[in-house]
Scaffold this active site. Structure first.
Site, PDB file in Angstrom:
ATOM      1  CB  SER A  65     -86.922 -11.426 -55.769  1.00  0.00           C
ATOM      2  OG  SER A  65     -86.695 -11.278 -57.210  1.00  0.00           O
ATOM      3  CE1 TYR A  74     -82.997  -7.311 -56.183  1.00  0.00           C
ATOM      4  CE2 TYR A  74     -83.633  -9.139 -57.396  1.00  0.00           C
ATOM      5  CZ  TYR A  74     -84.054  -8.202 -56.612  1.00  0.00           C
ATOM      6  OH  TYR A  74     -85.121  -7.736 -56.357  1.00  0.00           O
TER       7      TYR A  74
HETATM    8  P1  NAP Z   1     -86.310   1.015 -56.426  1.00  0.00           P
HETATM    9  O1  NAP Z   1     -87.511   1.700 -57.254  1.00  0.00           O
HETATM   10  O2  NAP Z   1     -85.183   1.050 -56.804  1.00  0.00           O
HETATM   11  O3  NAP Z   1     -86.628   1.669 -55.001  1.00  0.00           O
HETATM   12  C1  NAP Z   1     -85.703   1.333 -53.858  1.00  0.00           C
HETATM   13  C2  NAP Z   1     -85.970   1.947 -52.620  1.00  0.00           C
HETATM   14  O4  NAP Z   1     -85.013   1.651 -51.701  1.00  0.00           O
HETATM   15  C3  NAP Z   1     -85.751   3.478 -52.658  1.00  0.00           C
HETATM   16  O5  NAP Z   1     -86.773   4.080 -51.927  1.00  0.00           O
HETATM   17  C4  NAP Z   1     -84.362   3.790 -52.220  1.00  0.00           C
HETATM   18  O6  NAP Z   1     -84.538   5.130 -51.556  1.00  0.00           O
HETATM   19  C5  NAP Z   1     -84.117   2.770 -51.080  1.00  0.00           C
HETATM   20  N1  NAP Z   1     -82.872   2.539 -50.935  1.00  0.00           N
HETATM   21  C6  NAP Z   1     -82.082   1.589 -51.582  1.00  0.00           C
HETATM   22  N2  NAP Z   1     -80.691   1.577 -51.007  1.00  0.00           N
HETATM   23  C7  NAP Z   1     -80.943   2.106 -49.688  1.00  0.00           C
HETATM   24  C8  NAP Z   1     -80.396   2.273 -48.528  1.00  0.00           C
HETATM   25  N3  NAP Z   1     -79.036   1.857 -48.583  1.00  0.00           N
HETATM   26  N4  NAP Z   1     -80.676   2.740 -47.474  1.00  0.00           N
HETATM   27  C9  NAP Z   1     -82.217   3.168 -47.393  1.00  0.00           C
HETATM   28  N5  NAP Z   1     -82.743   2.996 -48.216  1.00  0.00           N
HETATM   29  C10 NAP Z   1     -82.331   2.511 -49.500  1.00  0.00           C
HETATM   30  O7  NAP Z   1     -86.917  -0.279 -56.116  1.00  0.00           O
HETATM   31  P2  NAP Z   1     -88.097  -1.116 -56.108  1.00  0.00           P
HETATM   32  O8  NAP Z   1     -88.227  -1.715 -57.715  1.00  0.00           O
HETATM   33  O9  NAP Z   1     -89.201  -0.475 -55.863  1.00  0.00           O
HETATM   34  O10 NAP Z   1     -88.047  -2.331 -55.263  1.00  0.00           O
HETATM   35  C11 NAP Z   1     -88.492  -2.482 -54.042  1.00  0.00           C
HETATM   36  C12 NAP Z   1     -88.334  -3.893 -53.311  1.00  0.00           C
HETATM   37  O11 NAP Z   1     -89.026  -4.825 -54.442  1.00  0.00           O
HETATM   38  C13 NAP Z   1     -86.807  -4.492 -53.492  1.00  0.00           C
HETATM   39  O12 NAP Z   1     -86.786  -5.356 -52.301  1.00  0.00           O
HETATM   40  C14 NAP Z   1     -86.696  -4.968 -54.661  1.00  0.00           C
HETATM   41  O13 NAP Z   1     -85.523  -6.274 -54.675  1.00  0.00           O
HETATM   42  C15 NAP Z   1     -88.025  -5.930 -54.824  1.00  0.00           C
HETATM   43  N6  NAP Z   1     -88.275  -6.375 -55.954  1.00  0.00           N
HETATM   44  C16 NAP Z   1     -88.546  -5.395 -57.116  1.00  0.00           C
HETATM   45  C17 NAP Z   1     -89.038  -5.900 -58.399  1.00  0.00           C
HETATM   46  C18 NAP Z   1     -89.179  -5.093 -59.663  1.00  0.00           C
HETATM   47  O14 NAP Z   1     -89.329  -5.607 -60.701  1.00  0.00           O
HETATM   48  N7  NAP Z   1     -88.927  -3.547 -59.627  1.00  0.00           N
HETATM   49  C19 NAP Z   1     -89.008  -7.403 -58.613  1.00  0.00           C
HETATM   50  C20 NAP Z   1     -88.727  -8.252 -57.433  1.00  0.00           C
HETATM   51  C21 NAP Z   1     -88.387  -7.748 -56.347  1.00  0.00           C
HETATM   52  P3  NAP Z   1     -83.175   6.042 -51.574  1.00  0.00           P
HETATM   53  O15 NAP Z   1     -82.497   6.041 -52.888  1.00  0.00           O
HETATM   54  O16 NAP Z   1     -83.702   7.277 -51.313  1.00  0.00           O
HETATM   55  O17 NAP Z   1     -82.129   5.514 -50.712  1.00  0.00           O
END
Ligand code: NAP
Length: 257
Positions: A148, A161
């Site tokens: 991130s 986070y």
């Molecule tokens: P998101 O849309 O909130 O999706 C999170 C995913 O993780 C979902 O598929 C959720 O599925 C799963 N998940 C969450 N808790 C879980 C658990 N306890 N067990 C199993 N699965 C779990 O997030 P995103 O934005 O796509 O982020 C994906 C990655 O990118 C993360 O590592 C995040 O930190 C990183 N990231 C994102 C951004 C951004 O701007 N979006 C920026 C920097 C880094 P369920 O709800 O079905 O469990």
């Protein structure tokens, strides 16, 4: 190997945690389009089913598994079951993560623990399961972590986070050097500001959203589709001499200040 074949993943088996939505689904799509058999893992059966129906149109052999990564003790048995059903896993994408917002002095210890379990312990333990199997098989593989901008710096009201993503930055390096002798490469993708459920409160805030667009050299929020090619690169032989690195998919954010 022809140049174009370097990016193909036919015959490879990938597990993408949190692959039912957002960046994880973008990564799963990219890997499937490159020919990999992909399994996604998440807590919600409904979200998994929805994503699987999309992925199955690309690659009919894709699968889904319902599991809560907060349950660290259950990870090894679950990993073994998934690997057996898939006929082995040689690409592991540790994508799932959660967040909690609030100024540091207001954060409850149990919230910090919850984030540490899902964002740090789970990728570490899953990577151990992956490495043990690959080492025993005498075969290499590729692990992709999700870092991130918070792996490099900090913003207000995001400390738990940020702590976990700082840990991911070091986890990438530490695991990369331990497992390089076995041909297991460990790299990271570093998203900038990407429009997903995780960042919904941010992109729904008009003023903040405009700030993101103005601060990003490429002038927009990122999308899950922006991760398809980057994930294929890090999973495929195209990146065969790269390990311990983070590839930032951030529209140039870290290049400017
Ligand atoms: P998101 O849309 O909130 O999706 C999170 C995913 O993780 C979902 O598929 C959720 O599925 C799963 N998940 C969450 N808790 C879980 C658990 N306890 N067990 C199993 N699965 C779990 O997030 P995103 O934005 O796509 O982020 C994906 C990655 O990118 C993360 O590592 C995040 O930190 C990183 N990231 C994102 C951004 C951004 O701007 N979006 C920026 C920097 C880094 P369920 O709800 O079905 O469990």
């Amino acid at each position: 190997m022809a140049d174009s074949d370097m990016f193909r993943l036919d015959g490879h088996h990938a597990l993408v945690t949190g692959g039912n939505t957002g960046i994880g689904l973008g990564i799963a799509r990219g890997l499937a389009r490159a020919g990999a058999q992909v399994a996604i893992l998440g807590r919600s059966a409904d979200k998994n089913a929805c994503a699987l129906s999309e992925l199955s149109d690309i690659q009919p052999t894709c699968r889904q598994f319902v599991f809560d990564l907060a349950d660290a003790a259950a990870i090894p048995a679950t990993y073994e079951r998934i690997s057996q059903e898939m006929g082995g896993i040689d690409i592991l994408v540790n994508n799932a993560a959660i967040t909690v917002r609030g100024r540091a002095d207001t954060v409850a210890p149990e919230d910090l623990e919850r984030l540490m379990a899902v964002n740090v312990t789970a990728p570490y333990v899953l990577s151990q399961c992956f490495a043990r199997e690959r080492i025993a098989a005498g075969a290499g593989g590729a692990i992709i972590m999700i870092a991130s901008l918070m792996s490099e710096g900090a913003r207000p009201t995001n400390s738990p986070y940020t702590v976990t993503k700082g840990a991911i930055r070091q986890m990438i390096k530490a695991l990369a050097v331990d497992w390089a002798p076995f041909g297991i490469r460990v790299n990271g993708l570093g998203p900038g500001y990407i429009q997903t459920a995780l960042t919904q409160p941010l992109w729904e805030d008009e003023a903040f959203s405009q700030w993101v667009v103005g601060r990003t050299p490429l002038g927009r929020w990122g999308t899950p589709e922006d991760f398809e090619g980057a994930a294929v690169f890090l999973a495929s032989p195209a990146s065969r001499f790269i390990t311990g690195q983070i590839l930032y998919v951030d529209g140039g954010w870290l290049a400017t200040f």
